[in-house]
Design a protein around this motif. Structure first.
Motif, short mmCIF file in Angstrom:
data_model
loop_
_atom_site.label_atom_id
_atom_site.label_comp_id
_atom_site.label_asym_id
_atom_site.label_seq_id
_atom_site.Cartn_x
_atom_site.Cartn_y
_atom_site.Cartn_z
N ASN A 162 0.83 -1.20 0.00
CA ASN A 162 0.00 0.00 0.00
C ASN A 162 0.87 1.26 0.00
N PHE A 166 3.74 6.72 4.72
CA PHE A 166 3.59 7.03 6.14
C PHE A 166 4.81 6.59 6.94
N SER A 184 -3.78 -4.12 9.64
CA SER A 184 -3.23 -3.16 8.69
C SER A 184 -1.70 -3.19 8.83
N ALA A 185 -1.06 -2.45 7.92
CA ALA A 185 0.40 -2.41 7.99
C ALA A 185 0.86 -1.87 9.34
N LEU A 186 0.16 -0.83 9.79
CA LEU A 186 0.54 -0.21 11.07
C LEU A 186 0.39 -1.22 12.21
N ARG A 243 0.24 4.32 0.40
CA ARG A 243 0.04 5.31 1.45
C ARG A 243 0.72 4.88 2.76
N SER A 244 0.62 3.59 3.07
CA SER A 244 1.29 3.12 4.29
C SER A 244 2.79 3.27 4.16
#
Lengths: 291, 456, 278
Positions: free
Chosen positions: A7, A13, C180-182, A9-10
């Motif tokens: 992704n 970030f 999610s990635a986070l 956007r990730s």
């Protein structure tokens, strides 16, 4: 999987904050330096484009060539002195001996101390009149070897390398020790059963398995030795008569003492290129263990 | 915020550059920085003054950078002058001093200069050091201010303002003068029946006698940071061999570094070393260590500048304080007697950043006033660059001796590293090589070669 | 049996070497400690003996004249904030470089590593201009920001190396569970990579704590100076107060030693892990 981990956007970030700070405060200055190395400038009124003139001047500059040679001497000296010694200590401690934790802590200690303190202490150790080294030589009957160590243009560089070694052997030992501790103990158990000697175990198991770390370690040693500044500045300021001049001290002198900023920038650029070359070289040397 | 944005774009631009895009944008980027920088510095200057004026009335702040560390005794005296000026001055300004230790001074001033953020008033060395900044357009021409105040101009000793004159105009104001003298221990001299030498032969006799009695004659240091101590000794010898014409000739480029007089001085120095005039292993001795040897009476003499007075006549730091006196180094050739290494000390210049040159000059006038010059002399042993009425009763005996020496000089030759930082430093390095016993001719030949290749 | 004897001799040699080097490491520290009680002249004439009196005047001087306490506070502020930011942002970037899929990751990684190859002395003047433009000169930011920027290469080098050694399956499982990635970063990778992060943090803390150059140049106000700069306050124009400096040195190295002794176990672990797969 790829949807999450790819992704855009990730990724932005995670990467952008560091990348932006790095670009502005590290890459931009590097670019500025490369640009300035093409000028004869004191960054004030004088600014004259000289193309590669500064680089040509450096090649003809005896002091720079000497400083360059000192750096190479430092790289080679550090590689052949640091690595085996660190490996020896790491291997000794690794073999679950008494006091391992103590030795490990103490050996790392010098690398924690600031250069000013280390330089000051060793200046007193090397002192000609009451230095500890001379006193020691006299005690063991080698009084004829006594001398003013840091004032001897042939020995001063060597003396500094010894101090650097003193300061960082423990650091490299910890890195190598860490790698050794990570080796599966089953290998050693098997070797024990086969009756392999300590030396055999080291050459057949330990050494091959820590090779990837040795590569990293080599990179750290090489780039560290090329950029080295602290102790030289504190102990000899590049003297006597440029005998211990290294590229970073020379660069500092050119930029801040005699305001040849363009010339100093060229030294910085050469230093950077050398670092990159040597990293590439060590990558190649250790290549077979990479994949 | 706008500026931060610009900086970020600039940075990213350069990243692109690094990755191999075209060049040419960089110039714009740097220019932009410079103009932004000017704007910001003006802003921040206003900010500080507003902050300060909250307490007092509207006062303009003049920043000043001085060379001094906590352990320099004279810092206290300088602070007194600044405080007195701040308490009451006709310009309504406040001087904001910043003392920077010697080891950092050059780096810091250079960095500030090249990024256009130099303080309003700066400490400087004379001759070559200040010249760089004058040529860089960074220093205010003070000639008109001196011309406007004839009394002030006349108060400076002859030969002082000349060293800060470039293209016929004065750019720096000296506050003190100094020279290298030979300090000696009267008690040791008396013990061996020695008199103050007036010729080089007598000097050798003094040293030889001391050696016979197992006393080290002279304390000298020669580590890289203290290389100038050796070079000032060699320079002093060369003065006595060929006079100040040698210095002036080298300065003007009409004589060479490997002049026969310079070679002779180097060889003479090596001879002295071999005879044992300096402490054993002096090549590895630091400046403060050499001083300690003399302070504790372990050597009979010590060759250093007049600024050392406050370290030598103070019984708190010097056991032998009561016994110390000095003489000017006698010359090798009698015709060149009383020509010592010496120059200015603590000069100040006003930078083009200064918004109120009038006030800055006023402050320097205040500093060099009789009253302050006297205070610095009596309390801190700084010999003024201006002529003042001496009250001998307030002088320490060592100060008196140094001033007497100073008054007897026919000429002074500044340290080579003040004449030209680059060449002077090379001369210092060469001196270390001489001290280590290398071939004198070769050393000075290569110094001359260096000098030629570095002057276009 | 024969082997046993040679093994014993080897063991003996090893111990001798280890003990010798221990003495070499500790003695200079011990000497510094003793010297901090001497006078300047004692330093030269009684270099290796005990001080004549255990006077703490040098420490008093260091605190009163040298302002060591104030510098100490500044050093803590600078070192802690720089380390925290550099490690957090550096670890995040490492995660993206080591674990996420994108074309430029290799390029970005190498760009960061470039930072390990430049001597900081070459960056001073451009940085000075930048900070002047941003109005940050003479603020702690002027020291903190470059420390952060120059801390990234080392952080990324070691943390990336560690993260690459973590098996893919762990994340895959988490993603299938809907992370999610986070969340993957926080819940899966970070806990495993913890030791390498601590290592990097400690090494950087020590580097920043000992750094002399940046505060020396970017800070002018003595109220804002750091400890190592305080050391140079003992160097006057023509002489140096060595014993005062040594007392200040002692006060400077103690925090480094404490941090190291408290955290050396983690440092070891982190080195093990971080260095293993580079």
């Amino acid at each position: 999987m790829n949807k999450v981990m790819g992704n855009k956007r990730s990724i932005a970030f995670f990467v952008l904050p560091a990348l932006i700070i790095y670009a502005v405060f590290a890459l931009f200055p590097i670019a500025y330096n490369i640009y300035m190395s093409l000028f004869n400038t004191d960054l004030m009124a004088k600014k004259q484009f000289v193309g590669l003139g500064n680089y040509i001047g450096l090649l003809k500059d005896g002091t720079f060539v000497h400083a360059f040679r000192n750096n190479i001497f430092m790289v080679i000296g550090s590689l052949i002195a640091h690595m085996p010694l660190a490996m020896f200590f790491a291997n000794a401690i690794f073999k679950k001996i008494k006091g391992a934790a103590f030795f490990q802590t103490v050996f790392f200690l010098p690398s924690v101390i600031c250069g000013v303190a280390v330089g000051l202490t060793w200046t007193f150790i090397y002192n000609g009149n009451y230095g500890l080294l001379n006193a020691f030589l006299k005690m063991i009957g080698l009084g004829s070897l006594q001398q003013v160590w840091l004032a001897n243009k042939k020995l001063a560089m060597f003396c500094i390398i010894v101090v650097i070694m003193w300061q960082y052997v423990g650091y490299h030992m910890v890195i190598q020790l860490a790698a050794m501790r990570n080796i599966d103990s089953a290998y050693y158990e098997a070797a024990q059963i086969d009756g392999a000697s300590g030396w055999k175990q080291f050459t057949n198991i330990t050494f091959p398995l820590i090779k990837p770390i040795l590569k990293i370690d080599a990179v750290l040693i090489i780039t560290g030795s090329l950029k080295y500044y602290d102790l030289v500045a504190v102990m000899t300021s590049g003297g006597p008569n440029h005998a211990t001049e290294v590229m970073s001290t020379y660069m500092y002198y050119q930029a801040f003492n005699i305001l040849k900023y363009g010339y100093a920038s060229a030294i910085g650029v050469i230093l950077m290129i050398l670092c990159m070359l040597s990293v590439a070289l060590s990558n190649r040397v250790f290549k077979e263990s990479d994949e | 915020m706008r500026k931060i944005g610009e900086m970020l774009t600039a940075g990213i631009l350069c990243t692109g550059l690094l990755a191999g895009c075209g060049s040419g944008n960089v110039t714009n980027t740097t220019d932009m920085n410079a103009s932004d920088a000017a704007a910001t510095s003006a802003d921040s200057a206003v900010d500080t003054s507003v902050d300060d004026s909250a307490a007092s009335t509207e006062a303009q702040v003049l920043t000043m950078m001085l060379n001094g560390a906590a352990s320099d005794a004279y810092v206290e005296g300088y602070q007194k002058i600044i405080d007195a000026f701040n308490a009451d001055n006709e310009y309504g300004v406040v001087i904001e001093p910043e003392f920077v230790s010697n080891s950092d001074y050059k780096t810091k001033l250079t960095t500030m200069m090249v990024s256009d953020s130099e303080p309003d008033i700066i400490f400087t060395w004379e001759l070559g050091y200040l010249e760089n900044f004058v040529n860089g357009g960074k220093i205010v021409n003070l000639q008109e201010y001196l011309d406007a105040d004839a009394d002030w101009k006349a108060s400076f000793n002859s030969g002082t303002l000349e060293q800060e004159t470039y293209g016929g105009d004065v750019y720096g104001i000296p506050t003190a003068q100094c020279m290298a003298v030979m300090y000696y221990n009267k008690a040791i001299f008396d013990q061996y029946g020695l008199a103050v030498p007036t010729t080089y032969e007598e000097y050798c006799h003094v040293c030889d006698t001391l050696i016979e009695n197992n006393v080290t004659p002279v304390a000298l240091a020669s580590t890289a940071d203290d290389a100038w101590l050796v070079s000032q000794y060699i320079q002093q010898l060369s003065n006595g061999i060929a006079g100040n014409e040698l210095f002036e000739g080298i300065k003007a480029g009409t004589r060479v570094w490997n002049d026969s007089a310079m070679i002779e001085a180097g060889k003479l120095f090596q001879e002295e070393v071999n005879k044992g005039y300096f402490e054993q292993g002096f090549t590895g001795v630091s400046g403060s260590e050499a001083e300690a040897l003399f302070q504790t009476g372990q050597t009979a003499m010590y060759f250093n500048g007049s600024w050392e007075i406050s370290n030598l006549d103070n019984p708190d730091v010097c056991q032998e304080a009561a016994n110390i006196s000095c003489f000017a180094m006698p010359s090798v050739n009698a015709e060149y007697d009383q020509i010592s290494v010496g120059s200015l000390d603590n000069s100040y210049a006003v930078t083009t950043n200064c918004q109120n040159v009038e006030a800055a000059v006023g402050f320097l006038k205040f500093w060099t006033s009789d009253e302050n010059a006297a205070m610095l002399l009596y309390d801190y042993g700084r010999m003024p660059a201006t002529s003042i009425e001496l009250d001998e009763s307030k002088l320490s005996s060592l100060s008196k001796d140094v001033i007497t020496c100073f008054g007897e000089q026919n000429a002074l030759t500044p340290w080579f590293d003040r004449m030209n930082t680059d060449l002077g430093n090379e001369f210092n390095n060469s001196s270390i090589a001489v001290a280590n016993g290398d071939d004198v001719q070769e050393i000075f030949d290569s110094l001359q070669q260096y000098a030629e290749s570095n002057t276009q | 049996m024969k082997k046993n004897i040679s093994e014993k001799i080897w063991m003996f040699i090893k111990y001798i070497a280890l003990i010798l080097f221990t003495v070499m490491c500790l003695y200079p520290l011990f000497w510094l400690f003793l010297a901090s009680f001497k006078t300047n002249q004692e330093l030269y004439f009684n270099t290796w003996g005990l001080p004549e009196s255990w006077s703490i005047v040098n420490y008093v001087n260091a605190v009163v004249k040298g302002g060591v306490v104030r510098y100490f506070g500044n050093s803590v502020v600078i070192a802690v904030s720089a380390v925290v930011v550099a490690v957090i942002l550096g670890t995040m970037a490492s995660y993206a470089i080591a674990r996420m899929h994108w074309k430029m990751s290799k390029l970005v990684y190498n760009t960061f590593l470039l930072g390990m190859m430049i001597p900081i002395y070459g960056l001073i003047i451009p940085l000075f201009s930048i900070f002047k433009a941003l109005g940050l000169l003479n603020t702690h930011w002027a020291v903190i920001i470059p420390q952060i920027a120059l801390g990234f290469p080392m952080t990324i080098f070691i943390v990336c190396g560690f993260m690459r050694s973590i098996p893919r399956e762990l994340e895959e499982a988490a993603v299938i569970d809907g992370c999610s990635a986070l969340q993957c970063f926080m819940k899966v990778i970070l806990p495993i990579a913890k030791s390498s992060v601590v290592t990097v943090a400690v090494v950087q803390f020590i580097n920043i704590w000992n750094d002399l150059l940046l505060p020396r140049i970017f800070l002018t106000d003595s109220e804002k100076m750091t400890l190592p700069v305080g050391l140079t306050n003992f160097q006057a124009m023509y002489s140096t107060d060595y014993v005062g400096m040594i007392a200040a040195v002692i006060m400077t190295i103690i925090p480094s030693i404490i941090v190291y002794v408290l955290l050396h176990r983690q440092i070891m672990e982190g080195m093990v892990a971080g260095a293993v797969k580079g």
